[in-house]
Write an enzyme that holds these catalytic residues in place. Structure first.
Site, mmCIF file in Angstrom:
data_model
loop_
_atom_site.group_PDB
_atom_site.id
_atom_site.type_symbol
_atom_site.label_atom_id
_atom_site.label_comp_id
_atom_site.label_asym_id
_atom_site.label_seq_id
_atom_site.Cartn_x
_atom_site.Cartn_y
_atom_site.Cartn_z
ATOM 1 N N ASN A 146 0.852 -1.195 0.000
ATOM 2 C CA ASN A 146 0.000 0.000 0.000
ATOM 3 C C ASN A 146 0.883 1.238 0.000
ATOM 4 O O ASN A 146 1.308 1.722 1.044
ATOM 5 C CB ASN A 146 -0.934 -0.033 1.220
ATOM 6 C CG ASN A 146 -1.859 1.169 1.260
ATOM 7 O OD1 ASN A 146 -1.611 2.174 0.589
ATOM 8 N ND2 ASN A 146 -2.926 1.071 2.036
ATOM 9 N N CYS A 199 -2.352 5.194 0.199
ATOM 10 C CA CYS A 199 -3.303 5.911 1.042
ATOM 11 C C CYS A 199 -2.847 7.343 1.266
ATOM 12 O O CYS A 199 -1.736 7.579 1.742
ATOM 13 C CB CYS A 199 -3.483 5.184 2.373
ATOM 14 S SG CYS A 199 -4.728 3.905 2.239
ATOM 15 N N ASN A 226 -5.172 4.064 -6.198
ATOM 16 C CA ASN A 226 -5.636 4.267 -4.836
ATOM 17 C C ASN A 226 -6.495 5.544 -4.862
ATOM 18 O O ASN A 226 -6.763 6.093 -5.912
ATOM 19 C CB ASN A 226 -4.447 4.409 -3.888
ATOM 20 C CG ASN A 226 -4.816 4.024 -2.455
ATOM 21 O OD1 ASN A 226 -5.774 4.576 -1.907
ATOM 22 N ND2 ASN A 226 -4.076 3.130 -1.844
ATOM 23 N N CYS A 237 -36.767 13.163 -31.560
ATOM 24 C CA CYS A 237 -36.589 14.438 -30.849
ATOM 25 C C CYS A 237 -37.827 14.769 -30.020
ATOM 26 O O CYS A 237 -38.952 14.675 -30.510
ATOM 27 C CB CYS A 237 -36.323 15.554 -31.858
ATOM 28 S SG CYS A 237 -36.189 17.188 -31.105
ATOM 29 N N CYS A 255 -25.369 24.526 -27.963
ATOM 30 C CA CYS A 255 -24.603 24.920 -29.152
ATOM 31 C C CYS A 255 -24.620 26.435 -29.326
ATOM 32 O O CYS A 255 -23.600 27.052 -29.615
ATOM 33 C CB CYS A 255 -25.166 24.231 -30.390
ATOM 34 S SG CYS A 255 -24.083 24.356 -31.825
ATOM 35 N N CYS A 272 -21.123 23.183 -38.111
ATOM 36 C CA CYS A 272 -20.894 22.077 -37.167
ATOM 37 C C CYS A 272 -19.436 21.614 -37.211
ATOM 38 O O CYS A 272 -18.939 21.205 -38.256
ATOM 39 C CB CYS A 272 -21.823 20.908 -37.498
ATOM 40 S SG CYS A 272 -21.578 19.476 -36.425
ATOM 41 N N CYS A 310 -18.308 18.672 -32.491
ATOM 42 C CA CYS A 310 -17.763 18.607 -31.129
ATOM 43 C C CYS A 310 -18.475 17.584 -30.265
ATOM 44 O O CYS A 310 -17.967 17.149 -29.258
ATOM 45 C CB CYS A 310 -17.811 19.970 -30.461
ATOM 46 S SG CYS A 310 -19.464 20.501 -29.951
#
Lengths: 445, 432
Positions: B136, B139, B204, B346, B356, B379, B382
């Site tokens: 370990n 931690c 961890n 839709c 947008c 467009c 993205c």
């Protein structure tokens, strides 16, 4: 004494005290905070949201729901009250499935809208116990008379007071609230909510309420116009349409609105007489409220008879479902032609109708229903309109934010043309008329 | 049915789902319940050196981030290693291993950074019959203030040194558990490898303050008005963990080093994703702490179904996505897609439009009747509209065919080319 449920005739006390309490409890108990958070989380915060468009008062619903979701229900309440000062009552009585919830995009998505009405109640309930949150503007010195302390008049009065005008409300009855107090099923607005809401609304100050002042009796429009800078008429519809069926003057044939009013004003429901076999004529919210409450008072059979088809009923589908699940039978396409009985009604006779291009026409077939009590719920009309004001279709003609044909006189709510006869519509009309009155008075000063 | 049995650095288990070293594996009672529920393996909660056990706070040990309907998204904890006597733990480990020889039982260890301490405890662990040890070095709270846990994991030289001791004094497989609270997880992984580790396990927990009490003005969880940072875990940390696993899996220096994937594994799908990125098995904690041990049954059936439907063996899955993890400069800049809105699906909420219009490229038009349409000329693909759309598959990305015109750039889609050869790149190498 307790009458047997099957006792014939119109008698009080058909139920046990526990039954009355249970039957007339809140029909839609409020959401608890966790339920509200979960319900609020379902809102998509739509762009230019369809629910806002569908609300006659255009409450910014996505915003107030987001305010609930983020743990600020008081801010949510203020979003509501800015648009609709009676948002608490509207949360209880709006036919939301025809308005905001019907427009909710989740209806398209899954047929289950965001619970907007319940969320609105959650937000507003918390605020109504707090001090009144709105402050009055600087005094203008103007005095405005409001006729009728129903939703339209209260909404107008509050907005006018907020603008700094002094308002006097003239109310015909002994209590304010209008249909909120007298005309809505009691299980929708329990625990004296209507009066509590009025008291809270009046907390803004600057509004004087004078009860027992009926237009045409204790007061006249001419006198009000002489004494006040502006007048808003919001007295609702005082008259009830007749059945025009032979024998409708027999005993126990009464108006549904009177029955609903008496029930709302009763302090002991076991004293209210109700028939064993009740028939309600009509297809609107009033018909449903009367029919369901007749069942809840212990009537054995309750039947709504409506002259047109189910799709034409004024009561929303939700209300219709509530009626049928309460044990009310709904018969469509039939109108009363005669009320039979010896003194009191014993039977009512109907003719089946077809709704065609030439209007309603009898099919020739008739039937009778056993009835010891009949309620008329076939619409209301304007009674005692001021003589020189222009009417349209029996209502006060208005244009442009409630302006009537008389200078300095505005009108809104059920007594005026435009919009559906709904609490929320009356609130919008009262609010918009107040804004218009304010602009007019502001320009004069 | 696909065979889910797993052999991780020689440690066999009937399935690749292990419980991570954490509160659920602190004692015999819990571990027996876990094995009864079907977990393939358990990493026993970290043991410390002999002597007075550590103590924990007596207030809240956990802070939580909730999603809708109080769904647990992330948990932060300030619990330390086991606070029970070493000899009790050792006795219980021996008893459990005896009764569950087919399950993996690995012991997490954290003792001071000196050779003697490690030599001593390793001998004690070997006597229990446990299958291996996990060091370990992760931690981030409490123990790190005493020079252990992440204080070791943040110094590669220490990792290498201790790992070397462990391999020197024990024949058991050695897994080195890494802390994510570093800048480059490859460095500690390389150190572990140099030290002879058989595997690394990660991540961890992440240094975190869950929230702030706005009345007390104290971080949460709050102990008597104060708070210390804790370690964050659960579904919220999964993306961070996936990246760190992939970094080690694809690094030239550490490629081939077995990895036990940890960090927000909640469902079979999470587990499959870790394994596709190179993890040989997975370790789970928060899902069990949220729902109980029974969740492993969904993981088992889900992974079975997935492997069967893809006609894959478990070994086919491990590392299968690693070759597709690359650097940004290798991405095809001539790959062009455009958003497509399915008007039938839709629901007209307009979230794509708001996202947008307000925050992206004004590439969605709102037309009368709340009809939302993509403006291909604007467009940039993205993906944000698709991400915020509440309806699955309503918005999809359409790939332009080779030679098809990109209406935004006016260019036709051409063959693969990346930044290294792009004319705007001052460091560009001339295209061949």
């Amino acid at each position: 004494m307790i009458q047997a449920k099957l006792t014939p005739g119109v008698v009080p006390g058909r139920l046990t005290p526990e039954d009355y309490v249970r039957n007339f409890a809140d029909v839609a108990p409020p959401l608890d905070p966790h339920e509200a958070r979960v319900a609020a989380d379902r809102c998509y915060f739509c762009h230019d949201a369809p629910c806002i468009t569908a609300c006659p008062t255009a409450i910014d619903i996505p915003l107030f729901i987001r305010q609930i979701a983020t743990g600020t229900p008081d801010a949510a309440a203020m979003t509501i009250f800015h648009a609709n000062i009676l948002g608490g009552m509207c949360a209880r009585v709006c036919p939301t499935e025809n308005l905001c919830e019907g427009a909710c995009v989740r209806m398209d998505a899954e047929g289950k809208p965001v619970e907007i009405g319940a969320l609105q109640r959650y937000a507003t309930d918390g605020m109504l116990d707090a001090p009144h949150p709105f402050k009055r503007g600087a005094p203008t010195g103007n005095r405005v008379a409001v006729v009728g302390a129903g939703p339209a008049g209260l909404s107008a009065a509050h907005r006018l007071a907020a603008k700094g005008h002094d308002v006097v409300i003239f109310e015909a009855r002994e209590k304010p609230g209008g249909l909120n107090e007298y005309g809505i099923a009691s299980y929708k607005t329990v625990d004296g909510f209507a009066q509590a809401e009025v008291d809270w609304l009046m907390g803004i100050g600057g509004i004087e309420l004078r009860e027992g002042q009926r237009l045409g009796q204790q007061i006249t429009l001419d006198a009000l116009r002489g004494k006040f800078d502006a007048v808003f008429l919001g007295m609702g519809l005082g008259g009830v349409n007749a059945l025009r069926a032979a024998g409708e003057d027999r005993d126990h044939v009464t108006d549904a609105v009177s029955f609903i009013r008496d029930l709302r004003q009763s302090t002991d429901l076991s004293t209210l007489p109700i028939g064993r076999d009740v028939v309600v004529i009509g297809g609107g919210m009033t018909a449903v409220d009367a029919a369901v409450q007749a069942r809840l008072l212990g009537a054995e059979t309750v039947t709504i008879v409506y002259r047109r088809g189910q799709d034409r009923m004024g009561a929303s589908l939700h209300e219709q479902a509530h009626a049928t699940s309460s044990g009310v039978r709904i018969i469509h396409n039939a109108a009363p032609v005669a009320v039979h009985g010896n003194g009191a009604v014993a039977e009512i006779e109907f003719a089946y109708l077809t709704d065609g291009p030439h209007g309603l026409t009898p099919t020739g077939e008739r039937f009778r229903l056993k009835a010891d009590q009949v309620f008329r719920a076939i619409g209301q009309r304007l009674d005692g309109a001021p003589e020189d004001i222009a009417l349209d279709g029996g209502k006060i003609a208005v244009s442009d934010a409630g302006r009537t044909s008389l200078d300095g006189v505005w009108a809104g709510g059920d007594c005026a043309t435009g919009g559906d006869d709904l609490t929320v519509t009356a609130v919008a009309q009262g609010r918009d008329a107040a804004e218009d009155i304010h602009r007019r008075l502001d320009a004069k000063n | 049915m696909a065979d889910l049995s797993s052999n991780f650095v020689g440690i066999k288990s009937p399935n690749p789902f292990w419980l991570a070293s954490a509160p659920p594996t602190d004692k015999e009672y819990n571990v027996r319940r876990a094995f009864q529920a079907g977990w393939g393996g358990v990493v026993w909660k970290t043991l410390g050196a002999e002597g007075p056990p550590v103590v924990n706070v007596n207030g809240p040990r956990y802070g939580v981030i909730h999603g809708a309907d109080r769904r647990v998204l992330g948990i932060n904890n300030i619990e330390l290693i086991t606070d029970r006597p070493l000899e009790v733990n050792l006795r219980e480990i021996k008893a459990v291993k005896r009764d569950y020889p087919d399950r993996a039982l690995v012991i997490s260890l954290m003792v001071p950074c000196d050779e003697d301490s490690w030599r001593t405890i390793l001998k004690q662990i070997e006597d229990t019959g446990a299958d291996g040890v996990e060091l370990n070095f992760g931690c981030p709270h409490g123990m790190s203030e005493r020079g252990m846990g992440s204080a070791v994991g943040q110094v590669p030289e220490y990792i290498e040194m201790v790992t070397r001791w462990v391999k020197q004094y024990s024949r058991m497989p050695c897994i080195v558990k890494l802390t994510p609270n570093i800048t480059d997880v490859r460095k500690p992984a390389e150190a572990a490898k140099r030290g002879g580790a058989d595997a690394v396990s990660l991540i961890n927990t992440i240094n975190s303050i869950t929230s702030v009490d706005l009345d007390l003005f104290a971080p949460e969880p709050t102990i008597d008005g104060k708070g210390a940072h804790g370690g964050y875990c659960g579904p919220a940390v999964k993306p961070i963990a996936l990246n760190m696993v992939a970094e080690i899996a694809r690094s030239v220096e550490t490629r081939g080093l077995p990895i036990s994937g940890i960090g927000g594994v909640t469902t079979w799908r999470d587990a499959a994703e870790f394994m596709a990125l190179g993890a040989g098995n997975v370790q789970v904690c928060t899902a069990a702490m949220t729902y109980g041990f029974k969740v492993v049954q969904e993981m088992i059936t889900g992974l079975h179904d997935y492997l069967d439907s893809h006609d894959m063996a478990l070994s086919d899955l491990i590392g299968r996505a690693v070759p597709n993890v690359t650097d940004w400069n290798q991405l095809n800049l001539n790959y062009v897609t455009k958003a497509v809105i399915d008007q039938d699906l839709c629901i007209k909420c307009g979230r794509c439009y708001a996202a947008c219009e307000d925050t992206s490229h004004q590439a969605i038009a709102m037309k009368p009747g709340r009809v939302f349409e993509v403006i291909e000329e604007e467009c940039v693909a993205c993906n944000l509209c698709l991400d915020v759309c509440p309806v699955e598959n309503c918005i999809t990305m359409r790939e332009l065919a080779p030679g098809e015109l990109d209406k935004r750039t006016g260019l036709r889609r051409s063959d693969y080319a990346n930044w290294t050869t792009h004319p705007n790149n001052p460091m560009a190498k001339a295209a061949e």
